[in-house]
Scaffold this motif. Structure first.
Motif, PDB file in Angstrom:
ATOM      1  N   GLY A 181       9.267   4.255  33.771  1.00 39.55           N
ATOM      2  CA  GLY A 181      10.356   4.965  34.431  1.00 39.55           C
ATOM      3  C   GLY A 181      11.032   5.990  33.532  1.00 39.55           C
ATOM      4  N   ARG A 182      12.103   6.568  34.046  1.00 37.02           N
ATOM      5  CA  ARG A 182      12.827   7.626  33.324  1.00 37.02           C
ATOM      6  C   ARG A 182      13.288   7.141  31.959  1.00 37.02           C
ATOM      7  NH1 ARG A 182      18.276   9.084  33.289  1.00 37.02           N
ATOM      8  NH2 ARG A 182      18.708   7.487  34.876  1.00 37.02           N
ATOM      9  N   ALA A 183      13.076   7.961  30.951  1.00 33.73           N
ATOM     10  CA  ALA A 183      13.366   7.572  29.574  1.00 33.73           C
ATOM     11  C   ALA A 183      14.857   7.346  29.352  1.00 33.73           C
ATOM     12  CB  ALA A 183      12.858   8.645  28.615  1.00 33.73           C
ATOM     13  N   ASN A 184      15.165   6.314  28.608  1.00 32.59           N
ATOM     14  CA  ASN A 184      16.537   6.078  28.168  1.00 32.59           C
ATOM     15  C   ASN A 184      16.892   7.127  27.115  1.00 32.59           C
ATOM     16  OD1 ASN A 184      19.031   5.033  27.662  1.00 32.59           O
ATOM     17  ND2 ASN A 184      18.322   3.128  26.748  1.00 32.59           N
ATOM     18  N   ARG A 185      17.962   7.850  27.338  1.00 32.80           N
ATOM     19  CA  ARG A 185      18.366   8.898  26.414  1.00 32.80           C
ATOM     20  C   ARG A 185      19.245   8.369  25.290  1.00 32.80           C
ATOM     21  NH1 ARG A 185      16.586  13.458  28.102  1.00 32.80           N
ATOM     22  NH2 ARG A 185      17.819  14.596  26.559  1.00 32.80           N
ATOM     23  N   HIS A 186      19.611   7.102  25.367  1.00 35.14           N
ATOM     24  CA  HIS A 186      20.478   6.495  24.347  1.00 35.14           C
ATOM     25  C   HIS A 186      19.737   5.306  23.739  1.00 35.14           C
ATOM     26  CE1 HIS A 186      23.796   9.003  25.696  1.00 35.14           C
ATOM     27  NE2 HIS A 186      23.469   8.669  26.936  1.00 35.14           N
ATOM     28  N   THR A 187      19.230   5.506  22.536  1.00 42.77           N
ATOM     29  CA  THR A 187      18.405   4.479  21.889  1.00 42.77           C
ATOM     30  C   THR A 187      18.873   4.220  20.458  1.00 42.77           C
ATOM     31  OG1 THR A 187      16.783   6.081  21.038  1.00 42.77           O
ATOM     32  CG2 THR A 187      16.422   5.230  23.276  1.00 42.77           C
ATOM     33  N   ALA A 188      20.183   4.322  20.237  1.00 49.47           N
ATOM     34  CA  ALA A 188      20.695   4.206  18.869  1.00 49.47           C
ATOM     35  C   ALA A 188      20.266   2.905  18.210  1.00 49.47           C
ATOM     36  CB  ALA A 188      22.222   4.313  18.887  1.00 49.47           C
TER      37      ALA A 188
END
Length: 319
Positions: A141-148
């Motif tokens: 699915g759509r990529a997570n833009r927050h992967t800190a």
């Protein structure tokens, strides 16, 4: 924070598509080669592309992290590494919600199919399509833009440790950035299958989700727990500092990451503590994965350098 860490946080938090991974690897390779490392890539049809800094031949310790990132999900992946009951309960709850959604669609489609006098297989189709869609969403699915935390923190720890390690101390050490951990440890499994001696004998320290929590905990495999010298070396190397605690978990504990692909693996993560669930990790796989604690990274980098020094003092021991 180093300039490399700032660049990753600013420009490379999304590493999910083929193009995104390729761009990140090219940048990462330039940083490592500029620091004097020999960098190679190992590609597989399903395992993706692992990036290796250093020589695998004769390596006694691997420092690793997965660089791929996941799809954004409506609920976090909640992990309780020292409480199997809570972990299984949460996973079962997710499965129950998944099955409930499929069941509701199937029932509604079945009623409509019955009223419209449609063939049974046609009435079942929406339920199967819903099941396939949910599975696709989880993995593609759509990529997570927050992967800190998951797993930009591990990638930065690995890169900063590699850059900080003096060139004269790099013998017997490899830094490996795994692909496709989020799809079932595919990258690390492929690496372990190709490098069977490393899988069996090397000490593998894997950093995954190390920036959201004040307790840094190390979870060794069963085989590694049977090696007191290795555990003591880890305890002497990764030390508490500045309000952060560190523990090598000798009792029950598990960490579901790439460390499981190796006989002598240890998973390193940051945890918080709740009154009822005990030690836990949350927020990952959602848009709330934004906590990046620089102190955690600095502590772990210093731990890596100490561990390499420890191993140099005991060249006859592995780990």
């Amino acid at each position: 924070m180093t300039e490399q860490a700032k660049r990753i946080l600013a420009d490379f938090q999304v590493r999910k598509s083929f193009a995104g991974k390729r761009a990140f690897r090219a940048w990462l390779r330039a940083q490592l080669e500029g620091a004097g490392y020999t960098v190679t890539e190992e590609r597989g049809l399903f395992s993706g592309t692992n990036l290796i800094a250093g020589e695998t031949e004769g390596a006694r310790v691997l420092f690793t992290a997965h660089y791929d990132t996941c799809a954004v999900l409506p609920i976090p992946n909640f992990i309780t590494p020292r409480s199997l009951g809570w972990y299984l309960l949460y996973q079962l709850a997710i499965v129950a919600v998944f099955l409930l959604a499929v069941a509701l669609v199937s029932v509604c489609a079945g009623v409509v199919g019955y009223l419209a006098d449609l063939p049974v297989l046609v009435g079942m189709l929406p339920g199967w399509l819903t099941c396939l869609f949910l599975l696709w969403w989880m993995f593609f699915g759509r990529a997570n833009r927050h992967t800190a935390n998951d797993n930009t923190s591990g990638v930065i720890t690995l890169l900063e440790a590699a850059l900080a390690l003096p060139s004269e101390e790099r013998g017997g050490v490899c830094f490996v950035f795994f692909d496709n951990e989020e799809r079932g440890l595919l990258g690390s499994s492929a690496f372990a299958g190709k490098h069977k001696e490393l899988k069996r004998s090397a000490l593998v320290v894997n950093f995954d989700c190390v920036s959201d929590g004040d307790s840094l905990q190390l979870f060794p495999t069963k085989a590694l727990k049977g090696d007191p010298a290795a555990l003591e070396a880890l305890e002497r190397s990764f030390l508490p500092e500045d309000g952060k605690t560190v523990e090598v978990v000798r009792g029950f504990g598990f960490y579901p990451s790439d460390n499981l692909s190796f006989t002598r693996g240890v998973g390193v993560c940051a945890l918080k503590k709740g009154r009822r669930v005990g030690w836990y990790m949350d927020r990952i796989h959602t848009g709330r994965d934004t906590v990046f604690e620089e102190k955690n990274i600095a502590l772990l980098v210093r731990g890596v350098l100490r561990l390499v020094w420890e191993m140099a003092l005991c060249p006859g021991e592995k780990g």
